[in-house]
Design a protein around this motif. Structure first.
Motif, PDB file in Angstrom:
ATOM      1  N   SER A  99     -33.510 -18.522  46.956  1.00  0.00           N
ATOM      2  CA  SER A  99     -33.899 -17.119  47.019  1.00  0.00           C
ATOM      3  C   SER A  99     -33.049 -16.286  47.973  1.00  0.00           C
ATOM      4  O   SER A  99     -33.381 -15.131  48.251  1.00  0.00           O
ATOM      5  N   GLU A 157     -33.408 -14.814  41.275  1.00  0.00           N
ATOM      6  CA  GLU A 157     -33.874 -15.916  40.436  1.00  0.00           C
ATOM      7  C   GLU A 157     -34.836 -16.843  41.163  1.00  0.00           C
ATOM      8  O   GLU A 157     -35.593 -17.579  40.525  1.00  0.00           O
ATOM      9  N   GLY A 158     -34.785 -16.846  42.495  1.00  0.00           N
ATOM     10  CA  GLY A 158     -35.602 -17.781  43.259  1.00  0.00           C
ATOM     11  C   GLY A 158     -37.092 -17.513  43.117  1.00  0.00           C
ATOM     12  O   GLY A 158     -37.527 -16.397  42.812  1.00  0.00           O
ATOM     13  N   LYS A 159     -37.897 -18.521  43.387  1.00  0.00           N
ATOM     14  CA  LYS A 159     -39.348 -18.423  43.211  1.00  0.00           C
ATOM     15  C   LYS A 159     -40.026 -17.528  44.234  1.00  0.00           C
ATOM     16  O   LYS A 159     -41.170 -17.113  44.048  1.00  0.00           O
ATOM     17  N   GLY A 217     -38.082 -13.150  40.929  1.00  0.00           N
ATOM     18  CA  GLY A 217     -39.206 -14.053  41.059  1.00  0.00           C
ATOM     19  C   GLY A 217     -40.012 -13.741  42.302  1.00  0.00           C
ATOM     20  O   GLY A 217     -39.620 -12.950  43.157  1.00  0.00           O
ATOM     21  N   TYR A 220     -40.365 -18.496  39.211  1.00  0.00           N
ATOM     22  CA  TYR A 220     -38.939 -18.196  39.161  1.00  0.00           C
ATOM     23  C   TYR A 220     -38.696 -16.822  38.531  1.00  0.00           C
ATOM     24  O   TYR A 220     -39.426 -16.388  37.632  1.00  0.00           O
ATOM     25  N   HIS A 263     -36.104 -14.376  36.254  1.00  0.00           N
ATOM     26  CA  HIS A 263     -35.319 -14.722  35.071  1.00  0.00           C
ATOM     27  C   HIS A 263     -34.221 -13.697  34.858  1.00  0.00           C
ATOM     28  O   HIS A 263     -34.266 -12.585  35.389  1.00  0.00           O
TER      29      HIS A 263
END
Length: 409
Positions: free
Chosen positions: A170, A240-242, A374, A379, A381
């Motif tokens: 992230s 993109e990270g959670k 995310g 996540y 996208h």
């Protein structure tokens, strides 16, 4: 010598990890990715250490299917902070295991929890000659900046011994270099893979200039001795990270930092907990409005695993469809590995596959993809840009700024 390295992953003995995380499987998949040096992970777990010893040529050499391995382990301290340790040899891994076994049960999990703080773990790391730094430093769980506001708060008198920081999925160099205390550290991009397959292993990796593919060579690069250093970080777009944005961990609704404070970090939609995102945490910690990269900092290239890029380009629902696997195989056979496709090819050479795939790879290279961030454990996208020939409904887009061409590196 330029090498690609993934220095953080796990074995089959870590919780929530694939049973396929075997040394032989990892070695084969690493070659497909284009990774020269791979972490063993979990090197103080008793059973995994025995498997490492059986596979080793000697105390300092582990080469399987032409893939070099280096002993590493992730350790959770009593404050829930995770630390990555990189070891010089198998015998040093044994010394570390003996020292840590006094403070926790190493057989329970490949990623052990010990009754020590960061300073005490760093002292033991120094005693055995290991390199140490915080794992996924900005994530809101089990990370340095989840529980501390500075390196010194975590590592105390051992702060000067910390040589690197793992950015995590992230965050990237632009995030971390807004914090002045991190400027002296080498940044690592690693996968933290729980599965050996191509969409997990080396989804983030670091390129180094080293004199040799071993601990001594890697140490010189991380400590930036004799002109050796990290030369490229490759990883996700932070979105993109959670945990990029602050969001509810139950329904994943995103909130601004001001909204989070106003709602007392409780989701008004479902009453779930709102977890502070990396973006907001960096804004809290930053003493610089804009990132200031030190001279030794390499470029950061944002990429995704090749199979995922192909899946998006073809509009398929899975990376395991026949169309995706056929295109992936054709590209790997042509260029040797994923790094060859994503970093080292030119558009004309990519013409062996569907033009949509070529366009998608170039969109990543040019930083033209659209990120849906995310948060809360979900996540983000990526969407590919709409082509000129397509009609699209107006929508708000979080489009990335163009990154430098990969041919510059």
């Amino acid at each position: 010598m330029q090498i690609n390295a993934d220095l953080h992953l796990h074995s089959k003995y870590s919780m929530a990890c694939s049973k396929n995380m075997e040394l032989s499987t990892i070695s084969i998949e690493a070659r497909k990715k284009g990774i020269d040096l791979v972490a063993t992970g979990d090197c103080i777990h008793p059973k995994w250490l025995e498997e490492i010893k059986l596979a080793a040529t000697d105390n300092e050499t582990i080469i399987i299917n032409d893939t070099h391995f280096i002993p590493t382990t992730e350790i959770e301290d009593k404050d829930r902070v995770h630390h990555l340790l990189i070891l010089p040899s198998i015998s040093k891994a044994e010394e570390l295991a003996e020292a840590m076994s006094k403070y926790g049960n190493l057989a329970v999990d490949g990623r052990p929890t010990v009754r020590l703080d960061g300073c005490e773990i760093a002292q033991i790391a120094k005693d055995v000659g290991a390199l140490i730094g915080p794992c996924h430093a900005f994530t809101p769980w089990t990370a340095l900046y989840a529980y501390h506001d500075s390196l010194e708060s975590c590592y105390g008198d051992m702060t000067d011994y910390i040589s690197f920081l793992e950015l995590g999925l992230s965050a990237d160099s632009d995030y971390a270099d807004r914090i002045s205390e991190l400027h002296r550290l080498t940044f690592l991009t690693n996968s933290d893979a729980h599965s050996p397959w191509s969409n997990k292993l080396a989804r983030e990796f670091t390129r180094f200039n080293v004199p040799s593919i071993d601990f001594e060579g890697l140490e010189k690069a991380i400590l930036r001795k004799e002109g050796y250093k990290a030369t490229l970080n490759v990883g996700f777009f932070p979105g993109e990270g959670k945990y990029n944005e602050s969001a509810c961990i139950k329904c994943y609704t995103h909130y601004t930092n001001e909204e989070c404070i106003r709602q007392n970090w409780r989701c008004p939609e479902c009453r779930g907990q709102i977890k502070k995102g990396v973006k907001d945490r960096v804004n809290e910690l930053a003493d610089l409005e804009q990132p200031q990269h030190p001279d030794h900092r390499p470029d950061y290239i944002h990429l995704a695993p090749l199979a995922e890029i192909i899946m998006m380009a073809l509009g398929h629902a899975s990376i395991t469809t026949k169309g995706v696997t056929s295109a992936w195989t054709a590209l790997i056979e042509r260029f040797g590995n994923e790094v060859g496709v994503l970093l080292d090819s030119n558009p004309e050479q990519l013409g062996i596959v569907d033009q949509r795939i070529v366009d998608a790879i170039m969109a990543f290279r040019n930083g033209e993809v659209i990120i849906r961030p995310g948060g809360g454990g979900e996540y983000g996208h990526i969407e590919l840009p709409v082509s000129k020939d397509e009609e699209a409904e107006p929508q708000q887009q979080n489009q990335t700024k163009a990154q430098s061409s990969l041919f510059d590196f």
